[in-house]
Design a protein around this motif. Structure first.
Motif, PDB file in Angstrom:
ATOM      1  N   CYS A 304      79.613  26.744  -4.450  1.00  0.00           N
ATOM      2  CA  CYS A 304      79.278  25.457  -3.818  1.00  0.00           C
ATOM      3  C   CYS A 304      77.933  24.921  -4.314  1.00  0.00           C
ATOM      4  N   ARG A 305      76.964  25.801  -4.523  1.00  0.00           N
ATOM      5  CA  ARG A 305      75.674  25.347  -5.084  1.00  0.00           C
ATOM      6  C   ARG A 305      75.886  24.816  -6.508  1.00  0.00           C
ATOM      7  N   ALA A 306      76.697  25.534  -7.273  1.00  0.00           N
ATOM      8  CA  ALA A 306      76.965  25.086  -8.644  1.00  0.00           C
ATOM      9  C   ALA A 306      77.646  23.716  -8.641  1.00  0.00           C
ATOM     10  N   LEU A 307      78.473  23.474  -7.635  1.00  0.00           N
ATOM     11  CA  LEU A 307      79.128  22.167  -7.505  1.00  0.00           C
ATOM     12  C   LEU A 307      78.089  21.075  -7.268  1.00  0.00           C
ATOM     13  N   LEU A 308      77.156  21.332  -6.365  1.00  0.00           N
ATOM     14  CA  LEU A 308      76.096  20.342  -6.101  1.00  0.00           C
ATOM     15  C   LEU A 308      75.221  20.134  -7.336  1.00  0.00           C
ATOM     16  N   ALA A 309      74.901  21.220  -8.020  1.00  0.00           N
ATOM     17  CA  ALA A 309      74.089  21.110  -9.235  1.00  0.00           C
ATOM     18  C   ALA A 309      74.809  20.279 -10.295  1.00  0.00           C
ATOM     19  N   ALA A 310      76.101  20.530 -10.450  1.00  0.00           N
ATOM     20  CA  ALA A 310      76.884  19.788 -11.453  1.00  0.00           C
ATOM     21  C   ALA A 310      76.953  18.306 -11.087  1.00  0.00           C
ATOM     22  N   LEU A 311      77.055  18.016  -9.789  1.00  0.00           N
ATOM     23  CA  LEU A 311      77.071  16.619  -9.347  1.00  0.00           C
ATOM     24  C   LEU A 311      75.749  15.932  -9.700  1.00  0.00           C
ATOM     25  N   ALA A 312      74.646  16.617  -9.435  1.00  0.00           N
ATOM     26  CA  ALA A 312      73.335  16.036  -9.752  1.00  0.00           C
ATOM     27  C   ALA A 312      73.173  15.843 -11.260  1.00  0.00           C
ATOM     28  N   LEU A 313      73.587  16.824 -12.046  1.00  0.00           N
ATOM     29  CA  LEU A 313      73.440  16.728 -13.509  1.00  0.00           C
ATOM     30  C   LEU A 313      74.280  15.587 -14.075  1.00  0.00           C
ATOM     31  N   HIS A 314      75.486  15.413 -13.526  1.00  0.00           N
ATOM     32  CA  HIS A 314      76.325  14.303 -13.996  1.00  0.00           C
ATOM     33  C   HIS A 314      75.671  12.975 -13.618  1.00  0.00           C
ATOM     34  N   GLY A 315      75.099  12.916 -12.423  1.00  0.00           N
ATOM     35  CA  GLY A 315      74.408  11.697 -11.999  1.00  0.00           C
ATOM     36  C   GLY A 315      73.215  11.383 -12.891  1.00  0.00           C
ATOM     37  N   ILE A 316      72.453  12.423 -13.263  1.00  0.00           N
ATOM     38  CA  ILE A 316      71.296  12.222 -14.150  1.00  0.00           C
ATOM     39  C   ILE A 316      71.759  11.704 -15.514  1.00  0.00           C
ATOM     40  N   ALA A 317      72.814  12.330 -16.039  1.00  0.00           N
ATOM     41  CA  ALA A 317      73.321  11.906 -17.349  1.00  0.00           C
ATOM     42  C   ALA A 317      73.785  10.459 -17.317  1.00  0.00           C
ATOM     43  N   LEU A 318      74.485  10.080 -16.249  1.00  0.00           N
ATOM     44  CA  LEU A 318      74.971   8.700 -16.134  1.00  0.00           C
ATOM     45  C   LEU A 318      73.813   7.734 -15.932  1.00  0.00           C
ATOM     46  N   GLY A 319      72.857   8.133 -15.095  1.00  0.00           N
ATOM     47  CA  GLY A 319      71.716   7.257 -14.825  1.00  0.00           C
ATOM     48  C   GLY A 319      70.869   7.004 -16.056  1.00  0.00           C
ATOM     49  N   ASP A 320      70.771   8.004 -16.919  1.00  0.00           N
ATOM     50  CA  ASP A 320      69.944   7.867 -18.130  1.00  0.00           C
ATOM     51  C   ASP A 320      70.609   7.020 -19.205  1.00  0.00           C
ATOM     52  N   GLU A 321      71.882   6.694 -19.004  1.00  0.00           N
ATOM     53  CA  GLU A 321      72.570   5.903 -20.031  1.00  0.00           C
ATOM     54  C   GLU A 321      72.000   4.493 -20.141  1.00  0.00           C
ATOM     55  N   GLU A 322      71.486   3.982 -19.015  1.00  0.00           N
ATOM     56  CA  GLU A 322      70.982   2.610 -19.013  1.00  0.00           C
ATOM     57  C   GLU A 322      69.503   2.580 -18.663  1.00  0.00           C
ATOM     58  N   LEU A 323      68.713   1.893 -19.464  1.00  0.00           N
ATOM     59  CA  LEU A 323      67.289   1.710 -19.171  1.00  0.00           C
ATOM     60  C   LEU A 323      67.089   0.289 -18.655  1.00  0.00           C
ATOM     61  N   ASN A 324      67.691   0.019 -17.523  1.00  0.00           N
ATOM     62  CA  ASN A 324      67.604  -1.301 -16.919  1.00  0.00           C
ATOM     63  C   ASN A 324      66.723  -1.201 -15.675  1.00  0.00           C
ATOM     64  N   LEU A 325      65.427  -1.451 -15.862  1.00  0.00           N
ATOM     65  CA  LEU A 325      64.498  -1.280 -14.746  1.00  0.00           C
ATOM     66  C   LEU A 325      64.233  -2.587 -14.020  1.00  0.00           C
ATOM     67  N   ARG A 326      63.599  -3.533 -14.708  1.00  0.00           N
ATOM     68  CA  ARG A 326      63.280  -4.821 -14.083  1.00  0.00           C
ATOM     69  C   ARG A 326      62.824  -5.767 -15.190  1.00  0.00           C
ATOM     70  N   ALA A 327      62.648  -7.043 -14.838  1.00  0.00           N
ATOM     71  CA  ALA A 327      62.166  -8.018 -15.813  1.00  0.00           C
ATOM     72  C   ALA A 327      60.791  -7.605 -16.322  1.00  0.00           C
ATOM     73  N   ASN A 328      60.536  -7.865 -17.572  1.00  0.00           N
ATOM     74  CA  ASN A 328      59.249  -7.532 -18.212  1.00  0.00           C
ATOM     75  C   ASN A 328      58.990  -6.026 -18.264  1.00  0.00           C
ATOM     76  N   CYS A 329      60.060  -5.242 -18.185  1.00  0.00           N
ATOM     77  CA  CYS A 329      59.898  -3.787 -18.293  1.00  0.00           C
ATOM     78  C   CYS A 329      61.067  -3.216 -19.111  1.00  0.00           C
ATOM     79  N   ASP A 330      61.284  -3.805 -20.263  1.00  0.00           N
ATOM     80  CA  ASP A 330      62.343  -3.330 -21.149  1.00  0.00           C
ATOM     81  C   ASP A 330      61.810  -2.201 -22.017  1.00  0.00           C
TER      82      ASP A 330
END
Length: 402
Positions: A304-330
């Motif tokens: 179950c811990r490994a499941l939570l870890a894998a969920l977080a790692l997948h979220g990090i990988a997906l989140g890092d795909e886009e560098l869309n922060l805000r205007a004037n911060c490209d």
């Protein structure tokens, strides 16, 4: 360089395993190192400002500014998870969740991973399930009564609340609190290391209107125009325009508030900052995950811990795909992401960068293992909540203007 495997994650979730996995990426302004960027903006009193901190960089104490804080980085992970589910991510669509809908307002539908307090959010707690208060639903009661000794009920209802953090703070007793096991931030090392570097320069702003540089209207004409769009504008904006039109001593007032005419250049906005380096970092804490149990079976706990870890790692990988922060911060990546798995006693192993091609199958394998070893149910079940209409009636359309 090896790719992260399920065996690596499972091993890290066992007693005495790795303390953390870290992911570090150097970033640069998209336009080049000369370009200024807009860090995250905060309010101190009634004034806008940036968050300056001292960080230890390359063996020295350096002035830095927070470009994207921890909470924002977690929100970006959740946004990426939500988008991936909409796009049919094979592993994430098996994740349990809570969905809140308001009758007649499907545009307000939200999931637990989109709400700020996750499974304890007020939109959920004050809603109803099968015609009864959510707080009386056996599944929800079981999740609220879960503890770090057995968090199975929450794992099967709102796993993001376990791995990204949550706090049942309004409850009279048994206020379950789970720390964020995955954290991240983006900081910039100020190019100007003097005290002056921590004082934002003013930034110019203006609006050019070649068709009608200046539009001055009488109170009657202003209110006539306003009436045509009053239903589309916030109450505070409408009231402000009416007061300004009525108070105009010259009998006429500028229609710039209606989006007409030019606005003279001014230096009232917060200026941009220049950074000598920009660093994005994520940390997944296995030590924190190991504080959570799912009963007394050790193999089930690890799965179950490994499941939570894998969920977080997948979220990090997906989140890092886009560098869309805000205007004037490209920003863009300056090089390869450096991922390291702690090996204890001062050692660590370099891992290939996390990508959805790696973390997606890893999450799917972790789900299968947890279902087999712990008997958990991850079938994409959705706990449906009907939002309370009283909350709907109290939504303040002017909140962003406060």
């Amino acid at each position: 360089m090896n790719t992260l495997t399920y065996t690596d994650v499972e091993s890290a979730c066992r007693a005495g395993g790795a303390t953390v996995l870290s992911s570090i990426t150097d970033l640069i302004p998209a336009a080049g190192p000369h370009a200024g960027i807009a860090p995250a903006r905060y309010v101190r009193g009634s004034n806008g400002t940036y968050a300056y901190e001292t960080r230890y960089i390359d063996g020295e104490a350096k002035s830095a500014v927070v470009i994207d804080g921890k909470a924002s980085q977690i929100n970006r992970i959740e946004d990426a998870i939500a988008l991936a589910i909409q796009e049919g991510d094979a592993a994430l669509t098996r994740m349990p969740s809570i969905r809140v809908t308001y009758e007649g307002h499907m545009e307000l539908t939200s999931f637990d991973y989109q709400l700020p307090h996750r499974y304890t959010d007020g939109h959920i707690r004050f809603g109803s399930h099968d015609g009864k208060p959510v707080t009386e639903a056996p599944e929800y009661v079981a999740a609220r009564n879960a503890t770090t000794a057995d968090a199975t009920a929450l794992l099967e209802l709102s796993p993001v609340s376990l791995v990204l953090g949550s706090w049942d703070s309004t409850r009279k007793a048994h206020q379950a609190r789970y720390r964020s096991c995955a954290v991240g931030e983006i900081i910039g090392v100020l190019a100007d290391q003097s005290e002056h570097g921590r004082r934002p320069s003013p930034r110019g702003a203006a609006r050019k209107d070649d068709l009608a540089p200046s539009v001055q209207l009488t109170e009657k004409d202003m209110l006539t125009l306003l009436k045509t769009q009053e239903s589309e504008m916030s109450a505070n904006t409408v009231e402000g325009i009416k007061k300004k039109a009525k108070a105009a001593k010259s009998g006429k007032t500028s229609a710039s508030v209606l989006g007409l005419g030019s606005i003279p250049p001014s230096l009232d906005a917060l200026g941009l900052v220049s950074c000598s380096s920009i660093i994005r970092s994520h940390v997944l804490t296995f030590s924190a995950l190991r504080q959570i149990r799912f009963g007394t079976d050790n193999e089930a706990n690890v799965a179950c811990r490994a499941l939570l870890a894998a969920l977080a790692l997948h979220g990090i990988a997906l989140g890092d795909e886009e560098l869309n922060l805000r205007a004037n911060c490209d920003l863009r990546e300056a090089g390869e992401t450096r991922v390291a798995l702690d090996g204890r006693r001062g050692t660590q192993r370099e891992i290939a960068p996390l990508t959805r091609d790696v973390t997606g199958p890893l999450l799917a394998e972790a789900i299968d293992a947890a279902e087999t070893k712990a008997g958990i149910r991850w079938e994409g079940q959705v706990f449906e909540v009907t939002g309370n209409p009283i909350i709907l009636g109290g939504i303040d359309a002017d909140a962003d203007e406060a």
